[in-house]
Every structure is written in structure tokens, then in C-alpha cells.
Design a protein around this motif. Structure first.
Motif, PDB file in Angstrom:
ATOM      1  N   GLU A  26      51.480 -12.265  79.691  1.00  0.00           N
ATOM      2  CA  GLU A  26      51.428 -10.895  80.212  1.00  0.00           C
ATOM      3  C   GLU A  26      52.833 -10.301  80.286  1.00  0.00           C
ATOM      4  OE1 GLU A  26      50.233  -7.326  81.455  1.00  0.00           O
ATOM      5  OE2 GLU A  26      48.917  -8.930  80.753  1.00  0.00           O
TER       6      GLU A  26
ATOM      7  N   ARG B  89      53.868  -9.100  76.935  1.00  0.00           N
ATOM      8  CA  ARG B  89      53.196  -7.841  76.564  1.00  0.00           C
ATOM      9  C   ARG B  89      53.830  -6.637  77.264  1.00  0.00           C
ATOM     10  NH1 ARG B  89      48.311 -11.076  76.296  1.00  0.00           N
ATOM     11  NH2 ARG B  89      48.046 -10.943  78.565  1.00  0.00           N
ATOM     12  N   ALA B  90      54.307  -6.840  78.481  1.00  0.00           N
ATOM     13  CA  ALA B  90      54.736  -5.709  79.305  1.00  0.00           C
ATOM     14  C   ALA B  90      56.183  -5.286  79.073  1.00  0.00           C
ATOM     15  CB  ALA B  90      54.542  -6.053  80.785  1.00  0.00           C
TER      16      ALA B  90
ATOM     17  N   GLU C  44      64.881  -3.532  81.132  1.00  0.00           N
ATOM     18  CA  GLU C  44      63.656  -3.377  81.915  1.00  0.00           C
ATOM     19  C   GLU C  44      63.465  -4.563  82.855  1.00  0.00           C
ATOM     20  OE1 GLU C  44      60.868  -0.867  78.761  1.00  0.00           O
ATOM     21  OE2 GLU C  44      60.559  -3.032  78.977  1.00  0.00           O
TER      22      GLU C  44
ATOM     23  N   LEU D 294      60.209  -6.172  85.129  1.00  0.00           N
ATOM     24  CA  LEU D 294      58.789  -6.167  85.484  1.00  0.00           C
ATOM     25  C   LEU D 294      58.605  -6.936  86.787  1.00  0.00           C
ATOM     26  CD1 LEU D 294      55.688  -5.848  84.696  1.00  0.00           C
ATOM     27  CD2 LEU D 294      55.934  -8.106  83.625  1.00  0.00           C
TER      28      LEU D 294
ATOM     29  N   ILE E 275      59.421  -1.712  86.194  1.00  0.00           N
ATOM     30  CA  ILE E 275      58.027  -1.565  85.762  1.00  0.00           C
ATOM     31  C   ILE E 275      57.138  -2.310  86.756  1.00  0.00           C
ATOM     32  CG2 ILE E 275      56.361  -1.994  83.924  1.00  0.00           C
ATOM     33  CD1 ILE E 275      58.707  -2.059  81.966  1.00  0.00           C
TER      34      ILE E 275
ATOM     35  N   SER F 299      53.641  -3.723  88.431  1.00  0.00           N
ATOM     36  CA  SER F 299      52.332  -4.163  87.956  1.00  0.00           C
ATOM     37  C   SER F 299      51.511  -4.635  89.144  1.00  0.00           C
ATOM     38  CB  SER F 299      52.498  -5.309  86.946  1.00  0.00           C
ATOM     39  OG  SER F 299      51.243  -5.880  86.621  1.00  0.00           O
TER      40      SER F 299
ATOM     41  N   LYS G  13      49.214  -6.857  88.731  1.00  0.00           N
ATOM     42  CA  LYS G  13      48.770  -8.199  88.355  1.00  0.00           C
ATOM     43  C   LYS G  13      49.462  -9.263  89.200  1.00  0.00           C
ATOM     44  CE  LYS G  13      47.685  -7.031  83.565  1.00  0.00           C
ATOM     45  NZ  LYS G  13      46.242  -7.260  83.712  1.00  0.00           N
TER      46      LYS G  13
END
Length: 291
Positions: free
Chosen positions: A101, A104-105, A112, A114, A189, A191, A193
């Protein structure tokens, strides 16, 4: 989908009863372009046996004295060659599919970071609860560390832009680095998740009863918000006696529940800037010691 190389760093010191699960959670990700690095601080328990047990799956490891956790992590990053970087402490572990994941992100062409949610596992009670980050809420990293560290990942460009972890910090170096990354222009970013499990246990240095941790976090917050704490210090210079009177009153039964109400009634401007628990600890650990 092309897999960017992900470098996972695990700093370790005498966490032998946990580290096997940590290692298995990394090498069991079924992520082929993985670089796994373990930096151990000279453990004397079963840690090294666990590392040697899975040595063929570990890209690099060393066991030697260091000056603290942030120093160990920086040593790991110095060895890392991945496009995406992260660290996972030796008492935490990843959930299945986390790195797929992450790949992908994140775009390794950009700076960046995440971050997502995390399951908290209480080792003593076996109770679990999840973090509840809401990406729609207006969060400000300078006022509090809302990022759960084991569920955070960033590109090499982000790391180069923000720089290494501060090795003079031992408890809040992740928070300070996140704030520095954002200030340097790294794109955050969020998420919803869940990526990891954060283990709560009596031996961890980040427990809520650690006075040194609380002092360091307050000093970091003051560093990140100089104008806010300049006002707080000025306010305390003029009103500390009255605030201490409230603490003295509320320390006695049956007035304990009145503390917040009294502070909010007589010092509303102050209590909007800092919560009552942090205020009391700031006065004790930082303000009075700088006088």
C-alpha cells in the motif's frame, strides 16, 4: 506495478521478547524490493539470537553501542539505499500488505510523507484499540504529534529535504522531524488505512509516566511555537500565584473536579492555548526551572 525499493530500519536494544514478531512482520510483507536494516545497540538478551535466526533475510545488521535511539536510526538511514524510507521499532510490527500500500501511495519522484492509522496493543491486558486520524480535520503538527510513527513512510527526497533526526532528542525526535519535514515543504499524505501495531508495555520509554519524556515534549512544543510560549511565559510571570492557588484548592477533596472550571473561569486566555495537564507540567518542569 513497479515496486520502488523500500528501506526499513529497526533500531533495537534488549527487546528480544518482541523483535522476532517485528522481523517476521517485515520479511513477511511479500514485498520483493525490500531492504531491511537492523541497528542494535549491544543487546545482552536473546535479541542477537533472533537476528541471526533470520539473518539471510536481513540486508545489513550490526550490534554496537550507540548514543541513543535517534543515533541508531540515523546509522540505519546512512546504510539505506531505498527510494522510500521508514523505521519500525523492535517492539512494534507491520500489518500484512502495508508496504504494498505504501508503494502505491507514494511517488519517489516527489518529497512526500504518507501516514495512516495504527492498532494499539496493550501487552498486559491484551486489549486493543485503533487510532482515529481524521484527514478532514484541520491538524497542525506544530501543536501536537498526530502522526503515529510506525505508520509513517516517506520518500528519499523528503528525507534529503528535511535532514537527519536530531540526536540530542531521545523521546520526541520523530515529532520534531515531522514538523521539520513539513516546514521544509514535504507534502503530507494522510490515509485512513491501518499499517502497523504499536505495542504498549511497561518497559517502553514512551510511557506516560516518564518525566523526562514529558519535559522533552514540552520543550519541543515550545521550540515549534515560540510566540505562543512567549505569551504563556509572560502570562505566568504575572499570574502564577493565582494559578497555584487554584492548584492548591483543587488538590483537596471534594474540589478536585473544579480545577479545569476554575482555570477556565479565571484564566480563559491561557487555558485556550494549553491544556490544564500540560500547563501544570510546563510550570513544574520547564517554567520554574528556567527562572
Amino acid at each position: 506495478m513497479t515496486q520502488a525499493k523500500i528501506s526499513v530500519i529497526t533500531p533495537s536494544y534488549n527487546q528480544g521478547r518482541f523483535i522476532e514478531q517485528t522481523i517476521l512482520s517485515v520479511i513477511g510483507q511479500q514485498y520483493t524490493n525490500l531492504e531491511y536494516i537492523i541497528i542494535d545497540g549491544g543487546s545482552s538478551d536473546e535479541t542477537l539470537d533472533m537476528i541471526r535466526k533470520y539473518e539471510k533475510h536481513i540486508t545489513y545488521w550490526v550490534s554496537e553501542k550507540d548514543t541513543g535511539q535517534s543515533n541508531a536510526i540515523n546509522k540505519g538511514f546512512a546504510q539505506a539505499t531505498g527510494d522510500i524510507l521508514c523505521w519500525l521499532n523492535s517492539d512494534d510490527y507491520y500489518l500484512p500488505g502495508a508496504l504494498l500500500e505504501v508503494n502505491r501511495a507514494l511517488s519517489n519522484e516527489r518529497a512526500e510523507l504518507l501516514f495512516g492509522n495504527c492498532i494499539h496493543l496493550n501487552e498486559a491486558t491484551h486489549l486493543v484499540h485503533g487510532s482515529s486520524f481524521d484527514p478532514l480535520k484541520n491538524w497542525d503538527i506544530k501543536h501536537g504529534d498526530y502522526i503515529v510513527q510506525p505508520s509513517s513512510f516517506w520518500t528519499r527526497k523528503a528525507f534529503e529535504q528535511a535532514g537527519k533526526l536530531r540526536e540530542d532528542l531521545h523521546f520526541g525526535f520523530d515529532w520534531e522531524w515531522f514538523a521539520r519535514a513539513q516546514a521544509s515543504g514535504v507534502n503530507f499524505i494522510p490515509s485512513e488505512k491501518y499499517f502497523s501495531v504499536y505495542r504498549l508495555h511497561n518497559d517502553q520509554k514512551s510511557n506516560d509516566n516518564n518525566v523526562d519524556r514529558f519535559k522533552e515534549l514540552l520543550l519541543i512544543e515550545r521550540e515549534l511555537n515560540p510566540s505562543k510560549f512567549e505569551f504563556i511565559d509572560h502570562y505566568l510571570n504575572n499570574h502564577l500565584n493565582g494559578i497555584n492557588q487554584i492548584y492548591n484548592i483543587s488538590a483537596k477533596q471534594p474540589f478536585k473536579l473544579l480545577e479545569y472550571r476554575l482555570l477556565k473561569t479565571f484564566h480563559p486566555t491561557l487555558i485556550k492555548l494549553i491544556d490544564r495537564v500540560s500547563l501544570k507540567k510546563y510550570i513544574e518542569y520547564v517554567y520554574q526551572r528556567q527562572k
